[in-house]
Design a protein around this motif. Structure first.
Motif, PDB file in Angstrom:
ATOM      1  N   PHE A 176       0.822  -1.214   0.000  1.00 33.15           N
ATOM      2  CA  PHE A 176       0.000   0.000   0.000  1.00 33.15           C
ATOM      3  C   PHE A 176       0.857   1.266   0.000  1.00 33.15           C
ATOM      4  N   SER A 177       1.902   1.283   0.829  1.00 33.34           N
ATOM      5  CA  SER A 177       2.864   2.393   0.779  1.00 33.34           C
ATOM      6  C   SER A 177       4.220   1.882   1.245  1.00 33.34           C
ATOM      7  N   MET A 178       5.239   2.151   0.405  1.00 31.10           N
ATOM      8  CA  MET A 178       6.594   1.654   0.709  1.00 31.10           C
ATOM      9  C   MET A 178       7.605   2.465  -0.088  1.00 31.10           C
ATOM     10  N   ILE A 179       8.844   2.417   0.348  1.00 32.57           N
ATOM     11  CA  ILE A 179       9.925   3.105  -0.351  1.00 32.57           C
ATOM     12  C   ILE A 179      10.605   2.092  -1.280  1.00 32.57           C
ATOM     13  N   ASP A 180      10.694   2.425  -2.578  1.00 32.08           N
ATOM     14  CA  ASP A 180      11.297   1.476  -3.533  1.00 32.08           C
ATOM     15  C   ASP A 180      12.810   1.674  -3.644  1.00 32.08           C
ATOM     16  N   GLU A 181      13.433   0.905  -4.561  1.00 30.02           N
ATOM     17  CA  GLU A 181      14.902   0.950  -4.711  1.00 30.02           C
ATOM     18  C   GLU A 181      15.398   2.333  -5.129  1.00 30.02           C
ATOM     19  N   GLN A 182      14.545   3.099  -5.780  1.00 33.01           N
ATOM     20  CA  GLN A 182      14.930   4.462  -6.206  1.00 33.01           C
ATOM     21  C   GLN A 182      14.627   5.494  -5.113  1.00 33.01           C
ATOM     22  N   ASN A 183      14.297   4.994  -3.919  1.00 34.42           N
ATOM     23  CA  ASN A 183      13.964   5.859  -2.787  1.00 34.42           C
ATOM     24  C   ASN A 183      12.696   6.675  -3.019  1.00 34.42           C
ATOM     25  N   GLN A 184      11.800   6.145  -3.858  1.00 31.58           N
ATOM     26  CA  GLN A 184      10.519   6.799  -4.128  1.00 31.58           C
ATOM     27  C   GLN A 184       9.419   6.126  -3.303  1.00 31.58           C
ATOM     28  N   LEU A 185       8.452   6.926  -2.874  1.00 32.60           N
ATOM     29  CA  LEU A 185       7.295   6.399  -2.171  1.00 32.60           C
ATOM     30  C   LEU A 185       6.308   5.865  -3.215  1.00 32.60           C
ATOM     31  N   VAL A 186       6.003   4.578  -3.150  1.00 40.34           N
ATOM     32  CA  VAL A 186       5.129   3.947  -4.147  1.00 40.34           C
ATOM     33  C   VAL A 186       4.110   3.044  -3.450  1.00 40.34           C
ATOM     34  N   GLY A 187       3.092   2.616  -4.207  1.00 39.49           N
ATOM     35  CA  GLY A 187       2.127   1.665  -3.684  1.00 39.49           C
ATOM     36  C   GLY A 187       0.698   2.017  -4.047  1.00 39.49           C
ATOM     37  N   PHE A 188      -0.224   1.172  -3.633  1.00 41.96           N
ATOM     38  CA  PHE A 188      -1.652   1.344  -3.904  1.00 41.96           C
ATOM     39  C   PHE A 188      -2.154   2.687  -3.380  1.00 41.96           C
TER      40      PHE A 188
END
Length: 253
Positions: A42-54
């Protein structure tokens, strides 16, 4: 169902509502939404340090339909309602359970999906039900409704953590015997990782019956109506299902 308790409800009196915030949001050109960033998928920090998710995609899509830019940010879950009341952001799109306690402090748009409580253990655990957990150690996220439930039910040791990634790590390391979480999120993680974890079959601790909503400050009927219309339109035109399928693998409304 990521879920704050009563924390900061007293703040509400300190910030009397001015005019409806829809106009000022449109004027500023942005709608900000807070979430924990500790709650995959739902919300998490990806490998590019971006906030992503549903939740990120839902927040940005609602902003787009209001004619403004979406701005997503992370904050600690146990302080997320006080932050909204202190006007640090416009909304909470963070998988928050709609509860009577929270409705005293904030208004909700939605629900935008439904969830329930799940208790998860390692596949080789001898724990089969609630009785087996007596005297054991339970992991919960600090400030969630599950923490409140665990403390009120009692009979076990409780350890609190920041979010789902930490809970899974502690369970796999054997530092807790079980974790109590929203089951949609952890089932999605298990599907992704193949971790040897499963949900206990305990039908009476809440099924998919809890409405998950978007929190905004009270006394904003125009903003609430505009956000609700954006959400309803997304659900009607297939956008919502596309976002849900991308992150969860199925429609979860």
């Amino acid at each position: 169902m990521h879920s704050a308790l009563v924390l900061g409800l007293a703040f509400s009196a300190a910030f009397p509502a001015a005019a409806d915030e829809l106009a000022s949001i449109r004027e500023s050109g942005k709608l900000s939404a807070a979430m924990s960033g500790q709650y995959p998928p739902f919300s998490m920090i990806d490998e590019q340090n971006q906030l992503v998710g549903f939740d990120v995609d839902i927040a940005n899509e609602i902003a787009k339909r209001l004619g403004v830019k979406g701005e997503v940010l992370t904050t600690a879950w146990d302080g997320i309602i006080p932050g909204l009341l202190a006007q640090k952001y416009d909304s909470i799109v963070g998988s928050m359970a709609i509860t009577e306690e929270r409705q005293k402090a904030v208004d909700f748009v939605g629900p935008y999906y439904r969830d329930g409580r799940g208790i998860f253990v390692l596949n080789d655990s001898t724990v089969k039900g609630l009785d087996d957990l007596k005297g054991k150690t339970l992991g919960v996220t600090l400030g969630e409704t599950h923490e409140k439930w665990a403390r009120e039910t009692g009979g076990w040791t409780i350890r609190t953590y920041k979010g789902l990634p930490e809970l899974v790590m502690e369970l796999k390391a054997g530092r807790v015997d079980a974790v109590v979480v929203d089951y949609i999120a952890l089932l999605a993680v298990i599907k992704e990782t193949g971790d040897p974890i499963h949900m206990l079959d305990i039908p009476d601790i809440e099924g998919a019956s809890v409405g998950i909503g978007i929190a905004i400050r009270k006394d904003n009927p125009e903003l609430k109506a505009a956000m609700q219309k954006a959400l309803d339109d997304m659900m009607a035109d297939g956008t919502y299902e596309t976002i849900a399928t991308k992150w969860i693998g199925r429609d979860i409304r």
